[in-house]
Design a protein around this motif. Structure first.
Motif, PDB file in Angstrom:
ATOM      1  N   HIS A  83       0.816  -1.225   0.000  1.00  0.00           N
ATOM      2  CA  HIS A  83       0.000   0.000   0.000  1.00  0.00           C
ATOM      3  C   HIS A  83       0.847   1.272   0.000  1.00  0.00           C
ATOM      4  N   LYS A  84       2.129   1.106  -0.244  1.00  0.00           N
ATOM      5  CA  LYS A  84       3.038   2.251  -0.096  1.00  0.00           C
ATOM      6  C   LYS A  84       2.629   3.443  -0.975  1.00  0.00           C
ATOM      7  N   ALA A  85       2.364   3.192  -2.236  1.00  0.00           N
ATOM      8  CA  ALA A  85       2.062   4.304  -3.158  1.00  0.00           C
ATOM      9  C   ALA A  85       0.832   5.069  -2.677  1.00  0.00           C
ATOM     10  N   GLU A  86      -0.168   4.325  -2.251  1.00  0.00           N
ATOM     11  CA  GLU A  86      -1.414   4.944  -1.782  1.00  0.00           C
ATOM     12  C   GLU A  86      -1.177   5.735  -0.477  1.00  0.00           C
TER      13      GLU A  86
ATOM     14  N   ALA B  45       0.627   8.911  -1.289  1.00  0.00           N
ATOM     15  CA  ALA B  45      -0.269   9.876  -1.948  1.00  0.00           C
ATOM     16  C   ALA B  45      -1.136  10.584  -0.905  1.00  0.00           C
ATOM     17  N   ILE B  46      -1.632   9.820   0.074  1.00  0.00           N
ATOM     18  CA  ILE B  46      -2.452  10.424   1.147  1.00  0.00           C
ATOM     19  C   ILE B  46      -1.608  11.447   1.920  1.00  0.00           C
ATOM     20  N   THR B  47      -0.386  11.026   2.257  1.00  0.00           N
ATOM     21  CA  THR B  47       0.487  11.897   3.069  1.00  0.00           C
ATOM     22  C   THR B  47       0.806  13.188   2.329  1.00  0.00           C
ATOM     23  N   ASP B  48       0.969  13.071   1.045  1.00  0.00           N
ATOM     24  CA  ASP B  48       1.332  14.231   0.232  1.00  0.00           C
ATOM     25  C   ASP B  48       0.264  15.318   0.258  1.00  0.00           C
TER      26      ASP B  48
ATOM     27  N   PHE C 130       5.447  24.397  -2.076  1.00  0.00           N
ATOM     28  CA  PHE C 130       6.865  24.790  -2.104  1.00  0.00           C
ATOM     29  C   PHE C 130       7.788  23.637  -2.513  1.00  0.00           C
ATOM     30  N   GLY C 131       7.215  22.551  -2.931  1.00  0.00           N
ATOM     31  CA  GLY C 131       8.037  21.448  -3.454  1.00  0.00           C
ATOM     32  C   GLY C 131       8.351  20.361  -2.451  1.00  0.00           C
ATOM     33  N   GLY C 132       7.793  20.456  -1.239  1.00  0.00           N
ATOM     34  CA  GLY C 132       8.045  19.415  -0.237  1.00  0.00           C
ATOM     35  C   GLY C 132       6.992  18.322  -0.289  1.00  0.00           C
ATOM     36  N   GLY C 133       7.037  17.428   0.690  1.00  0.00           N
ATOM     37  CA  GLY C 133       6.020  16.385   0.787  1.00  0.00           C
ATOM     38  C   GLY C 133       6.621  15.008   1.016  1.00  0.00           C
ATOM     39  N   ALA C 134       5.741  14.015   0.988  1.00  0.00           N
ATOM     40  CA  ALA C 134       6.160  12.636   1.283  1.00  0.00           C
ATOM     41  C   ALA C 134       7.062  12.102   0.174  1.00  0.00           C
TER      42      ALA C 134
ATOM     43  N   LYS D 215      -1.691  11.744  11.119  1.00  0.00           N
ATOM     44  CA  LYS D 215      -2.794  11.583  10.151  1.00  0.00           C
ATOM     45  C   LYS D 215      -2.721  10.236   9.426  1.00  0.00           C
ATOM     46  N   LEU D 216      -1.511   9.735   9.232  1.00  0.00           N
ATOM     47  CA  LEU D 216      -1.327   8.495   8.485  1.00  0.00           C
ATOM     48  C   LEU D 216      -1.639   7.252   9.330  1.00  0.00           C
TER      49      LEU D 216
END
Ligand code: MEV
Length: 433
Positions: free
Chosen positions: A133-136, A139-142, A151-155, A195-196
């Motif tokens: 489930h990593k991709a999913e 995507a949620i975290t992002d 600003f270009g950050g994220g998971a 949240k995750l």
């Protein structure tokens, strides 16, 4: 500003130094220095930062000179109570300048958020389900922090580790690799983990227990290298009795490093010297110095044996080469850096536009500070450099004020006896008059 070397700065009055720095800040109007003349933080602002506030507490702020980092001259604010730190780093930066200055790099600003997954029936099954489930999950975290994403950050990644033989048996630790851009990132990472957590619990049937960033920020590393032309290292002691060739100072610095590289008792002190500089700039910019300390020492022990964060050796031409590599989780947006007016002035003085640029400056200061300590220890000893400022502190502690501070201190230095009882005696000879 084109040059961070300000001749005779040490001998100016505080007012004159402020004027020089205001000039150096050419693109910024002088009032930007105001937070440093007042300490910068009102009790009202402090009351919004922590609990039970009754006031504020000040520390000296000095300017590190001569630094050139990645070809750019920079004046560096140090907040520190220890004598010789600012002078030592500035002096070494001058020698390092002769070799082209500091060459610093950083990784992407990746922080690690940890989630402890317990109460699992089958640890291996859970581990593989998380990967499925990593991709999913990424995507949620992002989507959790749209500003950071803008600003270009994220998971960036999820890593799954199995911990066996713990006091509660086996469990899983999930690492969320999160690009926090110009933030220190603790809030962003902790929020993302919280949240995750329910999604991971639903996938695995386990319970996410702890959700918190790791201060061993080994994906957010700052590195610096400096070459000091060997002739720059030669010097004579002030009293002219002893003189040192460049080659002997170089070899003695390398031998001093070998001690730290091989012995944890020495490595702790050696790394403390690095942190004298690192923490001073971290503090000046309102960053979390406990986080930096925790990361530094954990990183120094990453091989399983605590060792030096820096290395010292020579190049093919016989010049001294120093390197330093350490985690550097500092930010320039958010937290105290944003709220504390003096921290804002610090960021402006250095002209940094990204957290990575700040990290590159800080690691350069750490290397300069380390070199100052090793050079002193390997040659004339640490006490001589400490003597005059330390003597002033002792004179003040003995009750001296005004011009008597300098007089009492100077006499103790001349006598090579810097002790409170002697300061009191000397002070007595003046006050009796
Ligand atoms: C003192 O604050 C720092 C030193 O002990 C560092 C060192 O020993 O390398 C001088």
């Amino acid at each position: 500003m084109t040059n961070s070397h300000i001749s005779g700065f040490y001998n100016l009055t505080i007012e004159q130094r402020r004027a020089k720095i205001a000039e150096a800040l050419a693109p910024l109007p002088p009032p930007d220095l105001a937070p440093w003349t007042t300490g910068g933080l009102s009790a009202e602002s402090a009351d919004h930062m922590i609990e039970n506030v009754i006031g504020v507490h000040s520390l000296p702020l000095g300017i590190g000179l001569n630094f050139m980092v990645n070809g750019r001259d920079v004046l560096i604010p140090f907040v520190v109570e220890e004598p010789s730190v600012v002078a030592g780093a500035s002096f070494m930066a001058k020698l390092i300048r002769a070799g082209g200055g500091f060459f610093a790099t950083t990784t992407d600003p990746l922080m690690i958020g940890q989630m402890q997954l317990i109460n699992l029936v089958n640890v291996e099954e859970a581990r593989l389900k998380i990967y499925e489930h990593k991709a999913e999950l990424l995507a949620i975290t992002d989507e959790i922090d749209p500003i950071l994403k803008k600003f270009g950050g994220g998971a960036r990644d999820l890593e799954v580790r199995v911990i066996d033989n713990s006091p509660i048996g086996s469990f899983i630790v999930i690492h969320l690799i999160y690009d926090v851009r110009d933030a220190m990132g603790a809030n962003a990472v902790n929020t993302a983990c919280e949240k995750l957590a329910p999604q991971i619990e639903a996938i695995t049937g386990g319970k996410i227990h702890l959700k918190i960033l790791s201060n061993l920020a080994d994906r957010r590393i700052a590195r610096v290298r400096a070459t000091i032309p060997v002739d720059q290292l030669a010097f004579a002691e002030q009293d002219g009795i002893l003189s040192y060739t460049g080659e002997s100072v170089r070899d003695d610095i390398i031998a001093a490093y070998a001690f730290a590289a091989s012995d944890p008792y020495r490595a702790a002190t050696h790394n403390k010297g690095i942190m004298n500089g690192v923490d001073a700039v971290v503090l000046a910019t309102g960053n979390d110095w406990r986080a930096i300390e925790a990361g530094a020492h954990a990183y120094a022990a990453r091989s399983g044996r605590y060792t030096s964060l820096s290395t010292w050796g020579k190049d093919k031409d016989g010049n001294l080469v120093g390197t330093l590599e350490m985690p550097m989780a500092v930010g320039i947006v958010g937290g105290a850096t944003k709220v504390h007016p003096a921290a804002q002035t610090a960021v402006k003085l250095m002209g940094v536009k990204t957290a990575n640029e700040l990290a590159q400056i800080i690691v350069s200061v750490g290397l300069a500070q380390n070199m100052a300590a090793l050079r002193a220890l390997a040659t004339e000893g640490i006490q001589r450099g400490h003597m005059s400022l330390h003597a002033r502190q002792v004179a003040i502690a003995a009750g001296a004020s005004g011009e008597l501070i300098e007089k009492v201190a100077a006499q103790m230095v001349a006598e090579k006896v810097v002790r409170i009882d002697r300061a009191e005696e000397i002070l007595g000879t003046y006050t009796e008059k």
